[in-house]
Design a protein around this motif. Structure first.
Motif, PDB file in Angstrom:
ATOM      1  N   ALA A  41      44.515  38.034  55.256  1.00  0.00           N
ATOM      2  CA  ALA A  41      44.734  38.935  56.396  1.00  0.00           C
ATOM      3  C   ALA A  41      43.784  40.118  56.322  1.00  0.00           C
ATOM      4  O   ALA A  41      43.178  40.528  57.323  1.00  0.00           O
ATOM      5  CB  ALA A  41      46.188  39.420  56.398  1.00  0.00           C
TER       6      ALA A  41
ATOM      7  N   LEU B 291      32.475  31.533  63.591  1.00  0.00           N
ATOM      8  CA  LEU B 291      33.737  32.253  63.797  1.00  0.00           C
ATOM      9  C   LEU B 291      34.675  31.959  62.630  1.00  0.00           C
ATOM     10  O   LEU B 291      34.864  30.808  62.260  1.00  0.00           O
ATOM     11  CB  LEU B 291      34.376  31.798  65.116  1.00  0.00           C
ATOM     12  N   ILE B 292      35.250  33.026  62.055  1.00  0.00           N
ATOM     13  CA  ILE B 292      36.107  32.813  60.880  1.00  0.00           C
ATOM     14  C   ILE B 292      37.441  33.535  61.066  1.00  0.00           C
ATOM     15  O   ILE B 292      37.479  34.723  61.369  1.00  0.00           O
ATOM     16  CB  ILE B 292      35.361  33.235  59.581  1.00  0.00           C
ATOM     17  N   THR B 293      38.534  32.788  60.931  1.00  0.00           N
ATOM     18  CA  THR B 293      39.861  33.343  61.171  1.00  0.00           C
ATOM     19  C   THR B 293      40.569  33.621  59.850  1.00  0.00           C
ATOM     20  O   THR B 293      40.087  33.239  58.777  1.00  0.00           O
ATOM     21  CB  THR B 293      40.713  32.330  61.949  1.00  0.00           C
ATOM     22  N   GLU B 294      41.737  34.249  59.981  1.00  0.00           N
ATOM     23  CA  GLU B 294      42.557  34.524  58.798  1.00  0.00           C
ATOM     24  C   GLU B 294      42.872  33.219  58.052  1.00  0.00           C
ATOM     25  O   GLU B 294      42.827  33.158  56.828  1.00  0.00           O
ATOM     26  CB  GLU B 294      43.843  35.213  59.270  1.00  0.00           C
ATOM     27  N   ARG B 295      43.161  32.177  58.834  1.00  0.00           N
ATOM     28  CA  ARG B 295      43.479  30.888  58.231  1.00  0.00           C
ATOM     29  C   ARG B 295      42.274  30.319  57.468  1.00  0.00           C
ATOM     30  O   ARG B 295      42.421  29.751  56.388  1.00  0.00           O
ATOM     31  CB  ARG B 295      43.902  29.940  59.345  1.00  0.00           C
ATOM     32  N   ASP B 296      41.083  30.488  58.052  1.00  0.00           N
ATOM     33  CA  ASP B 296      39.866  30.030  57.359  1.00  0.00           C
ATOM     34  C   ASP B 296      39.691  30.780  56.035  1.00  0.00           C
ATOM     35  O   ASP B 296      39.336  30.181  55.017  1.00  0.00           O
ATOM     36  CB  ASP B 296      38.615  30.273  58.225  1.00  0.00           C
TER      37      ASP B 296
ATOM     38  N   GLY C  51      33.007  39.918  61.302  1.00  0.00           N
ATOM     39  CA  GLY C  51      32.580  39.757  62.692  1.00  0.00           C
ATOM     40  C   GLY C  51      31.116  39.351  62.842  1.00  0.00           C
ATOM     41  O   GLY C  51      30.705  38.899  63.915  1.00  0.00           O
TER      42      GLY C  51
ATOM     43  N   ALA D  89      40.069  39.105  57.010  1.00  0.00           N
ATOM     44  CA  ALA D  89      39.807  38.854  58.438  1.00  0.00           C
ATOM     45  C   ALA D  89      39.632  40.162  59.212  1.00  0.00           C
ATOM     46  O   ALA D  89      38.996  40.176  60.268  1.00  0.00           O
ATOM     47  CB  ALA D  89      40.943  38.040  59.037  1.00  0.00           C
ATOM     48  N   ARG D  90      40.190  41.254  58.681  1.00  0.00           N
ATOM     49  CA  ARG D  90      40.066  42.556  59.358  1.00  0.00           C
ATOM     50  C   ARG D  90      38.787  43.300  58.982  1.00  0.00           C
ATOM     51  O   ARG D  90      38.488  44.350  59.548  1.00  0.00           O
ATOM     52  CB  ARG D  90      41.267  43.447  59.004  1.00  0.00           C
TER      53      ARG D  90
END
Ligand SMILES: [Zn+2]
Length: 385
Positions: A352, A366-371, A361, A355-356
Motif C-alpha cells: 500500500a 502501470l503498477i498497482t498495490e496488488r502488483d 507514477g 503504491a503511494r
C-alpha cells in the motif's frame, strides 16, 4: 499548421551543475569556491568522512584560498527534518555565503535541505514537490565520496519527515549544486559494504531512468552511458577497492545516472524500496537492488519496455534481471527480503505504501498495490542464480 500527436517526446534540459572531474580535482575546491564568490562556507559532512581525512583536506584547500570554513560534521544516514534543523542552526550561527556538501547522498541532501530553509524560510514540508522555493539560494559545491546517489548532479533533497518517516523529495532548480567536484581518489576510502550498497543504487538509477515514462533522448544517453560504466566497473571495484580506474567509472556512472534522474525521475524499484528502508531499516541501495530484478521482470511484460531493456546490451531483459542478480551475489547481498527481517504479514502494508510513492507514477508499466504485493512476494523467495 496542426500536428498529429507527438511520437517524439520533447524536452527542455537546462544544465545547472558544472561538472569538474579528475583524480585530485578536490584540490580545486578553493579556486572554485572563490569563483562563486564564497568567503565563508559551511562544510556539511559526516563523522566517517572526517575520520577518513577528507574533511580536513577540503577545509585546508578552502582556507588556503581565503575561504573561511566552518565544519558541520553531524550528518546522519537518511536525514530527517530534525537533522536539517540541526544543520540550519549551525548555518545561522555563522554568516555563511556558501555551502560545501562533502560525503554521500545524505551529506548532499542535508546541505540542500539546509539551503532551502536558510534562504527561503519555513520548514522542509513546504518544499515537498518541485519548484516551491521563491528566493535565490546560496551557491553549493557538492563533493561526493561515494559513487551512488548522483545527488551532486540533481536538484532534489530527499528528507524524511521525522514524525511520519515519509521520504519527501524536495526539488528546485535553485537547489542544484553549482559545481559537482568529482574526484575518484576520494571514493577509495569507501568501506566494501558502502561501495556495494551505493554502487547498486547507481546501477538501479541507470536501469530505472532508462525506461521511465518521463525519459527523453538526452536522459537516455545519460542512462545508457551510466549503465555501460557501472556494469563494467562494479565487479572490479568489489574485487579491488583500490582500482582507481574502476572507482572513476563508478563515480562518473553515478553522476551521469543522477543527471538522468533530473529528467526521467525513477520507477517501481525505488517506490518499493522506500517503505523497506522506513520500516525495516534496510539500506537504500540494498533495498533498491533487492527489488530491481523483480521490477525488471514485471516491466518486461510490456513489449516497448522490454525493447528498451534489450537496447542496454544484454541478450533479452531476462538477461538483464539475471545480471543484476549476479551483481547482488557478487556484493554478498542477502537475496531474500526474509533474510532482511521482512515477514510475509508485512506485505499488504508495504504494498500500500509503495503504491503511494511518487516514483511509482513514473514506472513505464502501470503498477498497482496488488502488483507491488506480488513483487514483494517474489523478493521474499527469490530464485537463485
Ligand atoms: Zn536511489
Amino acid at each position: 499548421m496542426s500536428h498529429s500527436p507527438p511520437t517524439v517526446p520533447s524536452f527542455d534540459h537546462h544544465p545547472r551543475t558544472r561538472i569538474v572531474f579528475g583524480v585530485d580535482s578536490v584540490d580545486r575546491a578553493g579556486e572554485l569556491a572563490r569563483e562563486l564568490g564564497m568567503k565563508r562556507v559551511l562544510l556539511v559532512t559526516d563523522p566517517g568522512v572526517v575520520a577518513a581525512g577528507h574533511a580536513g583536506r577540503v577545509r585546508d584547500v578552502l582556507e588556503k584560498a581565503g575561504v573561511a570554513t566552518v565544519l558541520f560534521d553531524k550528518v546522519r544516514e537518511n536525514p530527517t527534518t530534525s537533522d536539517v534543523s540541526v544543520c540550519l542552526a549551525a548555518a545561522k550561527e555563522y554568516a555563511i555565503d556558501g555551502i560545501v556538501g562533502l560525503g554521500g547522498g545524505s551529506s548532499m541532501d542535508t546541505a540542500k535541505g539546509c539551503n532551502f530553509l536558510l534562504t527561503n524560510g519555513g520548514r522542509m514540508q513546504d518544499y515537498w514537490g518541485v519548484g516551491k522555493a521563491k528566493l535565490p539560494m546560496l551557491p553549493l559545491i557538492a563533493i561526493p565520496t561515494t559513487a551512488g546517489t548522483g545527488s551532486e548532479c540533481q536538484s532534489f533533497a530527499l528528507i524524511a519527515d521525522e514524525a511520519t518517516h515519509q521520504k519527501m523529495a524536495c526539488g528546485d532548480p535553485k537547489a542544484a549544486a553549482r559545481v559537482a567536484l568529482l574526484d575518484p581518489a576520494l571514493t577509495i576510502s569507501q568501506p566494501p559494504r558502502v561501495a556495494a550498497c551505493t554502487g547498486l543504487d547507481a546501477i538501479s538509477h541507470a536501469l530505472e531512468t532508462a525506461v521511465t515514462k518521463k525519459r527523453n533522448a538526452l536522459s537516455l544517453a545519460y542512462s545508457r552511458e551510466a549503465w555501460r560504466l557501472c556494469q563494467s566497473s562494479f565487479p572490479a571495484v568489489l574485487q579491488n577497492g583500490k582500482d582507481l580506474e574502476a572507482r572513476a567509472g563508478m563515480l562518473l556512472g553515478a553522476a551521469l545516472a543522477g543527471l538522468a534522474i533530473e529528467s526521467s525521475m525513477l520507477g517501481a524499484a525505488h517506490a518499493a524500496a522506500n517503505p523497506l528502508t522506513a520500516h525495516f531499516k534496510i539500506v537504500h541501495g540494498q533495498a533498491v537492488g533487492l527489488m530491481l530484478p523483480a521490477v525488471i521482470r514485471f516491466n518486461a511484460a510490456d513489449p516497448a519496455t522490454a525493447a528498451l531493456y534489450d537496447e542496454l546490451g544484454e541478450p533479452k531483459s531476462a538477461g538483464l534481471a539475471a545480471k543484476v542478480e549476479s551483481f547482488l551475489n557478487l556484493a554478498g547481498m542477502p537475496r531474500s527480503l526474509g533474510d532482511c527481517g521482512v515477514e510475509e504479514s508485512a506485505i499488504p502494508a508495504l504494498a500500500a505504501e509503495a503504491a503511494r510513492q511518487w516514483t511509482a507514477g513514473f514506472n513505464p508499466r502501470l503498477i498497482t498495490e496488488r502488483d507491488f504485493a506480488r513483487l514483494f512476494e517474489a523478493a521474499l523467495a527469490p530464485r537463485n542464480v
